[in-house]
Design a protein around this motif. Sequence first.
Motif, mmCIF file in Angstrom:
data_model
loop_
_atom_site.group_PDB
_atom_site.id
_atom_site.type_symbol
_atom_site.label_atom_id
_atom_site.label_comp_id
_atom_site.label_asym_id
_atom_site.label_seq_id
_atom_site.Cartn_x
_atom_site.Cartn_y
_atom_site.Cartn_z
ATOM 1 N N GLU A 48 0.852 -1.191 0.000
ATOM 2 C CA GLU A 48 0.000 0.000 0.000
ATOM 3 C C GLU A 48 0.884 1.236 0.000
ATOM 4 N N LEU A 49 0.409 2.281 -0.663
ATOM 5 C CA LEU A 49 1.136 3.543 -0.744
ATOM 6 C C LEU A 49 0.246 4.662 -0.224
ATOM 7 N N ALA A 50 0.836 5.602 0.481
ATOM 8 C CA ALA A 50 0.104 6.767 0.974
ATOM 9 C C ALA A 50 0.974 8.002 0.777
ATOM 10 N N GLY A 51 0.359 9.060 0.309
ATOM 11 C CA GLY A 51 1.065 10.309 0.095
ATOM 12 C C GLY A 51 0.363 11.118 -0.969
ATOM 13 N N ALA A 52 1.015 12.170 -1.415
ATOM 14 C CA ALA A 52 0.455 13.010 -2.469
ATOM 15 C C ALA A 52 0.284 12.183 -3.737
ATOM 16 N N ALA A 53 -0.882 12.288 -4.361
ATOM 17 C CA ALA A 53 -1.220 11.457 -5.524
ATOM 18 C C ALA A 53 -0.163 11.466 -6.633
ATOM 19 N N PRO A 54 0.391 12.620 -7.024
ATOM 20 C CA PRO A 54 1.397 12.596 -8.093
ATOM 21 C C PRO A 54 2.640 11.780 -7.721
ATOM 22 N N LEU A 55 3.028 11.819 -6.455
ATOM 23 C CA LEU A 55 4.202 11.055 -6.006
ATOM 24 C C LEU A 55 3.871 9.572 -5.899
ATOM 25 N N VAL A 56 2.714 9.248 -5.365
ATOM 26 C CA VAL A 56 2.297 7.847 -5.232
ATOM 27 C C VAL A 56 2.241 7.189 -6.608
ATOM 28 N N ARG A 57 1.718 7.893 -7.600
ATOM 29 C CA ARG A 57 1.633 7.327 -8.959
ATOM 30 C C ARG A 57 3.001 6.995 -9.531
ATOM 31 N N ARG A 58 4.029 7.709 -9.129
ATOM 32 C CA ARG A 58 5.383 7.497 -9.679
ATOM 33 C C ARG A 58 6.133 6.345 -9.030
ATOM 34 N N ILE A 59 5.733 5.920 -7.837
ATOM 35 C CA ILE A 59 6.494 4.902 -7.108
ATOM 36 C C ILE A 59 6.715 3.628 -7.932
ATOM 37 N N PRO A 60 5.703 3.049 -8.592
ATOM 38 C CA PRO A 60 5.984 1.845 -9.374
ATOM 39 C C PRO A 60 7.022 2.053 -10.474
ATOM 40 N N GLU A 61 7.159 3.273 -10.954
ATOM 41 C CA GLU A 61 8.131 3.579 -12.006
ATOM 42 C C GLU A 61 9.551 3.739 -11.459
ATOM 43 N N VAL A 62 9.669 4.270 -10.242
ATOM 44 C CA VAL A 62 10.997 4.603 -9.717
ATOM 45 C C VAL A 62 11.519 3.583 -8.704
ATOM 46 N N PHE A 63 10.688 2.633 -8.303
ATOM 47 C CA PHE A 63 11.100 1.617 -7.339
ATOM 48 C C PHE A 63 12.167 0.739 -7.983
ATOM 49 N N LEU A 64 13.343 0.686 -7.383
ATOM 50 C CA LEU A 64 14.444 -0.095 -7.943
ATOM 51 C C LEU A 64 14.291 -1.564 -7.584
ATOM 52 N N LEU A 65 14.336 -2.409 -8.608
ATOM 53 C CA LEU A 65 14.235 -3.854 -8.406
ATOM 54 C C LEU A 65 15.611 -4.461 -8.176
ATOM 55 N N SER A 66 15.613 -5.689 -7.724
ATOM 56 C CA SER A 66 16.840 -6.445 -7.541
ATOM 57 C C SER A 66 17.576 -6.541 -8.873
ATOM 58 N N PRO A 67 18.903 -6.586 -8.839
ATOM 59 C CA PRO A 67 19.652 -6.768 -10.085
ATOM 60 C C PRO A 67 19.316 -8.087 -10.788
ATOM 61 N N VAL A 68 18.789 -9.064 -10.063
ATOM 62 C CA VAL A 68 18.442 -10.349 -10.684
ATOM 63 C C VAL A 68 16.991 -10.395 -11.151
ATOM 64 N N ALA A 69 16.208 -9.349 -10.891
ATOM 65 C CA ALA A 69 14.786 -9.343 -11.240
ATOM 66 C C ALA A 69 14.525 -9.649 -12.716
ATOM 67 N N PRO A 70 15.301 -9.113 -13.660
ATOM 68 C CA PRO A 70 15.032 -9.455 -15.063
ATOM 69 C C PRO A 70 15.171 -10.957 -15.344
ATOM 70 N N PHE A 71 16.097 -11.611 -14.674
ATOM 71 C CA PHE A 71 16.283 -13.047 -14.875
ATOM 72 C C PHE A 71 15.161 -13.845 -14.232
ATOM 73 N N VAL A 72 14.702 -13.378 -13.073
ATOM 74 C CA VAL A 72 13.585 -14.031 -12.400
ATOM 75 C C VAL A 72 12.329 -13.918 -13.255
ATOM 76 N N ALA A 73 12.057 -12.728 -13.775
ATOM 77 C CA ALA A 73 10.882 -12.510 -14.600
ATOM 78 C C ALA A 73 10.941 -13.351 -15.874
ATOM 79 N N GLU A 74 12.138 -13.519 -16.407
ATOM 80 C CA GLU A 74 12.330 -14.308 -17.634
ATOM 81 C C GLU A 74 11.957 -15.770 -17.416
ATOM 82 N N HIS A 75 12.078 -16.267 -16.196
ATOM 83 C CA HIS A 75 11.837 -17.674 -15.912
ATOM 84 C C HIS A 75 10.564 -17.918 -15.112
ATOM 85 N N ARG A 76 9.678 -16.953 -15.093
ATOM 86 C CA ARG A 76 8.388 -17.149 -14.400
ATOM 87 C C ARG A 76 7.479 -17.954 -15.243
#
Length: 76
Positions: A48-76
């Motif tokens: 869950e996210l709470a805060g000013a709407a413009p900032l909350v909307r950006r979180i999924p875009e700016v949240f840094l994933l694990s360096p291995v996330a692309p490999f994990v997603a490739e094998h899902r």
Amino acid sequence: RDTSGPSLCTHGPGFEVDVVVTADLAGLYKVWLGTVPFKAALRDGSVELAGAAPLVRRIPEVFLLSPVAPFVAEHR
């Protein structure tokens, strides 16, 4: 000290909070690892996210994933 980017703190450093992320460790870890898309975690309520709407909307875009996330997603 650079305060222009995102930060994660275990105790308040005295800055105003822009966005609060609420999740259990397992839910946030799945997002970070790339096994669950951020937007899916928001829809199912595991993250869950709470805060000013413009900032909350950006979180999924700016949240840094694990360096291995692309490999994990490739094998899902």
